[in-house]
Design a protein around this motif. Sequence first.
Motif, PDB file in Angstrom:
ATOM      1  N   GLY A   1       0.898  -1.062  -0.102  1.00 52.19           N
ATOM      2  CA  GLY A   1      -0.093  -0.050  -0.176  1.00 52.19           C
ATOM      3  C   GLY A   1       0.732   1.244   0.052  1.00 52.19           C
ATOM      4  N   LEU A   2       1.859   1.201   0.934  1.00 55.96           N
ATOM      5  CA  LEU A   2       2.866   2.402   0.820  1.00 55.96           C
ATOM      6  C   LEU A   2       3.362   2.585  -0.534  1.00 55.96           C
ATOM      7  CD1 LEU A   2       4.097   4.834   2.557  1.00 55.96           C
ATOM      8  CD2 LEU A   2       5.978   3.065   3.155  1.00 55.96           C
ATOM      9  N   SER A   3       3.810   1.728  -1.220  1.00 60.29           N
ATOM     10  CA  SER A   3       4.613   1.549  -2.466  1.00 60.29           C
ATOM     11  C   SER A   3       3.470   2.293  -3.463  1.00 60.29           C
ATOM     12  CB  SER A   3       5.018   0.230  -2.937  1.00 60.29           C
ATOM     13  OG  SER A   3       5.413   0.154  -4.356  1.00 60.29           O
ATOM     14  N   GLY A   4       2.347   1.925  -3.547  1.00 59.19           N
ATOM     15  CA  GLY A   4       1.358   2.434  -4.220  1.00 59.19           C
ATOM     16  C   GLY A   4       1.056   3.976  -3.920  1.00 59.19           C
ATOM     17  N   GLU A   5       1.102   4.478  -2.535  1.00 60.21           N
ATOM     18  CA  GLU A   5       0.862   5.715  -2.645  1.00 60.21           C
ATOM     19  C   GLU A   5       2.172   6.571  -2.953  1.00 60.21           C
ATOM     20  OE1 GLU A   5       0.023   5.977   1.652  1.00 60.21           O
ATOM     21  OE2 GLU A   5      -1.355   4.433   1.559  1.00 60.21           O
ATOM     22  N   GLN A   6       3.382   5.973  -2.805  1.00 61.90           N
ATOM     23  CA  GLN A   6       4.690   6.731  -3.336  1.00 61.90           C
ATOM     24  C   GLN A   6       4.473   6.749  -4.852  1.00 61.90           C
ATOM     25  OE1 GLN A   6       7.287   4.017  -1.541  1.00 61.90           O
ATOM     26  NE2 GLN A   6       7.763   5.083   0.185  1.00 61.90           N
ATOM     27  N   LYS A   7       3.972   5.803  -5.346  1.00 64.44           N
ATOM     28  CA  LYS A   7       3.787   6.153  -7.044  1.00 64.44           C
ATOM     29  C   LYS A   7       2.892   7.139  -7.081  1.00 64.44           C
ATOM     30  CE  LYS A   7       4.490   1.242  -8.099  1.00 64.44           C
ATOM     31  NZ  LYS A   7       3.849  -0.118  -8.521  1.00 64.44           N
ATOM     32  N   LEU A   8       1.648   7.350  -6.496  1.00 60.92           N
ATOM     33  CA  LEU A   8       0.674   8.715  -6.737  1.00 60.92           C
ATOM     34  C   LEU A   8       1.545   9.856  -6.295  1.00 60.92           C
ATOM     35  CD1 LEU A   8      -1.927   9.643  -7.151  1.00 60.92           C
ATOM     36  CD2 LEU A   8      -2.629   9.386  -4.609  1.00 60.92           C
ATOM     37  N   THR A   9       2.126   9.774  -5.092  1.00 59.54           N
ATOM     38  CA  THR A   9       3.235  10.990  -4.837  1.00 59.54           C
ATOM     39  C   THR A   9       3.888  11.367  -6.024  1.00 59.54           C
ATOM     40  OG1 THR A   9       3.224  10.313  -2.520  1.00 59.54           O
ATOM     41  CG2 THR A   9       4.790  12.026  -3.345  1.00 59.54           C
ATOM     42  N   ARG A  10       4.733  10.533  -6.734  1.00 56.47           N
ATOM     43  CA  ARG A  10       5.474  10.995  -7.897  1.00 56.47           C
ATOM     44  C   ARG A  10       4.652  11.551  -8.986  1.00 56.47           C
ATOM     45  NH1 ARG A  10       8.176   6.233  -6.023  1.00 56.47           N
ATOM     46  NH2 ARG A  10       7.221   5.077  -7.780  1.00 56.47           N
ATOM     47  N   LEU A  11       3.637  10.932  -9.111  1.00 60.67           N
ATOM     48  CA  LEU A  11       2.878  11.271 -10.454  1.00 60.67           C
ATOM     49  C   LEU A  11       2.111  12.872 -10.211  1.00 60.67           C
ATOM     50  CD1 LEU A  11       1.142  10.255 -12.900  1.00 60.67           C
ATOM     51  CD2 LEU A  11      -0.770  10.146 -11.356  1.00 60.67           C
ATOM     52  N   LEU A  12       1.740  13.105  -9.047  1.00 63.10           N
ATOM     53  CA  LEU A  12       1.328  14.432  -8.609  1.00 63.10           C
ATOM     54  C   LEU A  12       2.363  15.634  -8.683  1.00 63.10           C
ATOM     55  CD1 LEU A  12      -1.529  13.402  -6.177  1.00 63.10           C
ATOM     56  CD2 LEU A  12      -1.933  13.949  -8.826  1.00 63.10           C
ATOM     57  N   SER A  13       3.475  15.047  -8.093  1.00 62.31           N
ATOM     58  CA  SER A  13       4.689  15.955  -8.008  1.00 62.31           C
ATOM     59  C   SER A  13       4.974  16.437  -9.496  1.00 62.31           C
ATOM     60  CB  SER A  13       5.776  15.224  -7.706  1.00 62.31           C
ATOM     61  OG  SER A  13       5.598  14.653  -6.148  1.00 62.31           O
ATOM     62  N   ASP A  14       4.709  15.525 -10.418  1.00 63.15           N
ATOM     63  CA  ASP A  14       4.977  16.133 -11.946  1.00 63.15           C
ATOM     64  C   ASP A  14       3.874  16.805 -12.608  1.00 63.15           C
ATOM     65  OD1 ASP A  14       6.752  15.868 -14.353  1.00 63.15           O
ATOM     66  OD2 ASP A  14       5.443  14.373 -15.098  1.00 63.15           O
ATOM     67  N   TYR A  15       2.579  16.670 -11.902  1.00 58.86           N
ATOM     68  CA  TYR A  15       1.395  17.293 -12.633  1.00 58.86           C
ATOM     69  C   TYR A  15       1.418  18.851 -12.346  1.00 58.86           C
ATOM     70  CZ  TYR A  15      -3.285  18.423 -13.449  1.00 58.86           C
ATOM     71  OH  TYR A  15      -4.312  19.048 -13.996  1.00 58.86           O
ATOM     72  N   HIS A  16       1.006  19.769 -13.372  1.00 59.36           N
ATOM     73  CA  HIS A  16       0.915  21.277 -13.116  1.00 59.36           C
ATOM     74  C   HIS A  16      -0.442  21.522 -12.843  1.00 59.36           C
ATOM     75  CE1 HIS A  16       5.139  22.056 -14.378  1.00 59.36           C
ATOM     76  NE2 HIS A  16       5.062  21.056 -15.346  1.00 59.36           N
ATOM     77  N   PHE A  17      -0.717  21.860 -11.588  1.00 57.24           N
ATOM     78  CA  PHE A  17      -2.003  22.273 -11.170  1.00 57.24           C
ATOM     79  C   PHE A  17      -2.459  23.610 -11.899  1.00 57.24           C
ATOM     80  CE2 PHE A  17      -1.176  18.833  -8.055  1.00 57.24           C
ATOM     81  CZ  PHE A  17      -2.351  18.271  -7.996  1.00 57.24           C
ATOM     82  N   LYS A  18      -3.644  23.818 -12.136  1.00 55.99           N
ATOM     83  CA  LYS A  18      -3.811  24.971 -12.636  1.00 55.99           C
ATOM     84  C   LYS A  18      -4.345  26.281 -11.690  1.00 55.99           C
ATOM     85  CE  LYS A  18      -5.969  23.572 -17.182  1.00 55.99           C
ATOM     86  NZ  LYS A  18      -5.119  22.306 -17.166  1.00 55.99           N
ATOM     87  N   THR A  19      -4.427  25.686 -10.287  1.00 57.98           N
ATOM     88  CA  THR A  19      -4.459  26.783  -9.253  1.00 57.98           C
ATOM     89  C   THR A  19      -3.719  26.512  -8.021  1.00 57.98           C
ATOM     90  OG1 THR A  19      -6.216  25.279  -8.329  1.00 57.98           O
ATOM     91  CG2 THR A  19      -7.050  26.862  -9.994  1.00 57.98           C
ATOM     92  N   ALA A  20      -3.717  27.146  -7.203  1.00 67.04           N
ATOM     93  CA  ALA A  20      -2.960  26.853  -5.820  1.00 67.04           C
ATOM     94  C   ALA A  20      -3.467  25.399  -5.510  1.00 67.04           C
ATOM     95  CB  ALA A  20      -3.134  27.730  -4.881  1.00 67.04           C
ATOM     96  N   SER A  21      -2.761  24.574  -4.790  1.00 64.71           N
ATOM     97  CA  SER A  21      -3.114  23.230  -4.298  1.00 64.71           C
ATOM     98  C   SER A  21      -2.433  22.774  -3.216  1.00 64.71           C
ATOM     99  CB  SER A  21      -3.125  22.343  -5.575  1.00 64.71           C
ATOM    100  OG  SER A  21      -1.492  22.159  -5.763  1.00 64.71           O
ATOM    101  N   HIS A  22      -2.918  21.820  -2.501  1.00 68.46           N
ATOM    102  CA  HIS A  22      -2.290  21.093  -1.546  1.00 68.46           C
ATOM    103  C   HIS A  22      -2.746  19.629  -1.472  1.00 68.46           C
ATOM    104  CE1 HIS A  22       0.191  20.653   2.263  1.00 68.46           C
ATOM    105  NE2 HIS A  22      -0.765  19.858   2.715  1.00 68.46           N
ATOM    106  N   ILE A  23      -1.619  18.688  -1.122  1.00 67.91           N
ATOM    107  CA  ILE A  23      -2.152  17.280  -0.979  1.00 67.91           C
ATOM    108  C   ILE A  23      -1.724  16.857   0.308  1.00 67.91           C
ATOM    109  CG2 ILE A  23      -1.955  15.023  -2.069  1.00 67.91           C
ATOM    110  CD1 ILE A  23      -0.765  16.302  -4.509  1.00 67.91           C
ATOM    111  N   PHE A  24      -2.594  16.235   1.015  1.00 65.43           N
ATOM    112  CA  PHE A  24      -2.360  15.622   2.215  1.00 65.43           C
ATOM    113  C   PHE A  24      -1.936  14.139   1.930  1.00 65.43           C
ATOM    114  CE2 PHE A  24      -4.862  19.281   3.614  1.00 65.43           C
ATOM    115  CZ  PHE A  24      -4.043  20.031   4.787  1.00 65.43           C
ATOM    116  N   TYR A  25      -1.144  13.364   2.433  1.00 65.80           N
ATOM    117  CA  TYR A  25      -0.835  12.139   2.484  1.00 65.80           C
ATOM    118  C   TYR A  25      -1.125  11.378   3.666  1.00 65.80           C
ATOM    119  CZ  TYR A  25       0.822  13.029  -2.284  1.00 65.80           C
ATOM    120  OH  TYR A  25       1.027  13.411  -3.609  1.00 65.80           O
ATOM    121  N   ASN A  26      -1.780  10.161   3.655  1.00 70.03           N
ATOM    122  CA  ASN A  26      -2.210   9.609   4.938  1.00 70.03           C
ATOM    123  C   ASN A  26      -2.898  10.762   5.852  1.00 70.03           C
ATOM    124  OD1 ASN A  26      -2.106   7.367   6.613  1.00 70.03           O
ATOM    125  ND2 ASN A  26      -0.552   8.147   7.679  1.00 70.03           N
TER     126      ASN A  26
END
Length: 309
Positions: free
Chosen positions: A37-62
């Motif tokens: 499960g942690l490995s899956g969350e780390q993959k999501l973290t990498r993907l969203l780190s590369d995404y350019h959000f159109k507005t201000a944003s914040h991601i809470f993990y766990n």
Amino acid sequence: MQQSRHYLFVKTLMNRIKKDDFDSPAIEQEFYRLEAGLSGEQKLTRLLSDYHFKTASHIFYNFECINTKGFTHQMDALLITPNFVVVMEVKQMSGTLFYKPALHEFSRVQDNVSENFPNPFDQAYRHQLFLEHQFKAWQISIPVYHIVVLANYRATLDHSLTSFPIMHLSGIPRFIEKLYKQHTNPRTNITFLQNQLEQLYEQLPPRRTIEKHRLRNGVLCKQCDYVNEMHYRQGYFICPVCGMKSKEALYETFLQYRILVGPRITNKEFREFFSIPCIHIASKLLAKAGLEKHGVNKGTYYLIPERFE
């Protein structure tokens, strides 16, 4: 990414529980599930780190919290923007996945074996309803969505899942783009929303406990994958098998005790858990560790910090 207390507990317990304990195989299996499960969350973290959000944003993990009725919530990822909010439930599953919506039954077939799982849609939807209720209390009106994210590309989605909020990890950028097109105007101040959620956040305790007599005592050698016990000699803990010398092993063992047993430790408990028979050496090591000391005489105990500097 912040690790949950439950993950740290199970990870530490796997290295400390006696090998002949009746629960040892189950704990090992649980650890590997949590690691996946942690490995899956780390993959999501990498993907969203590369995404350019159109507005201000914040991601809470766990993101963890307790609602007003005393029930817990644990969200793998919580994305907030001024325009919308998304609860993400991450699954690192393989095989072919099926869903019977009328029965709320979520299952997998792998190697011709069928297996049922807790319904991730119900899990994520429960979090969505909670957030909608909480936002209303804060006088925030913003759309809230939930999505189940498959982090294992080997998983196959049966057609029964076509109309449900589930997709492979690679589809998340398109999913977010679609939400931006649907919600073009900001609905709240993201700084205010982030601050409110940070105040709501509360790290949950482990979902397991363990009796001390079921744990292996001694300072265990990290280099030997915690198989061999180290001995204290002239300021160092030394492994008799690999020869590793370490001063840090003392602090690591303190943290293991804190995670599995609790933050308070007496001289007697220290000698038992660390396998230090001499009371004078034990007192010297306790002083060296710089632990906060409380009480007097037989009522003396020490507080183990969450981390050592």
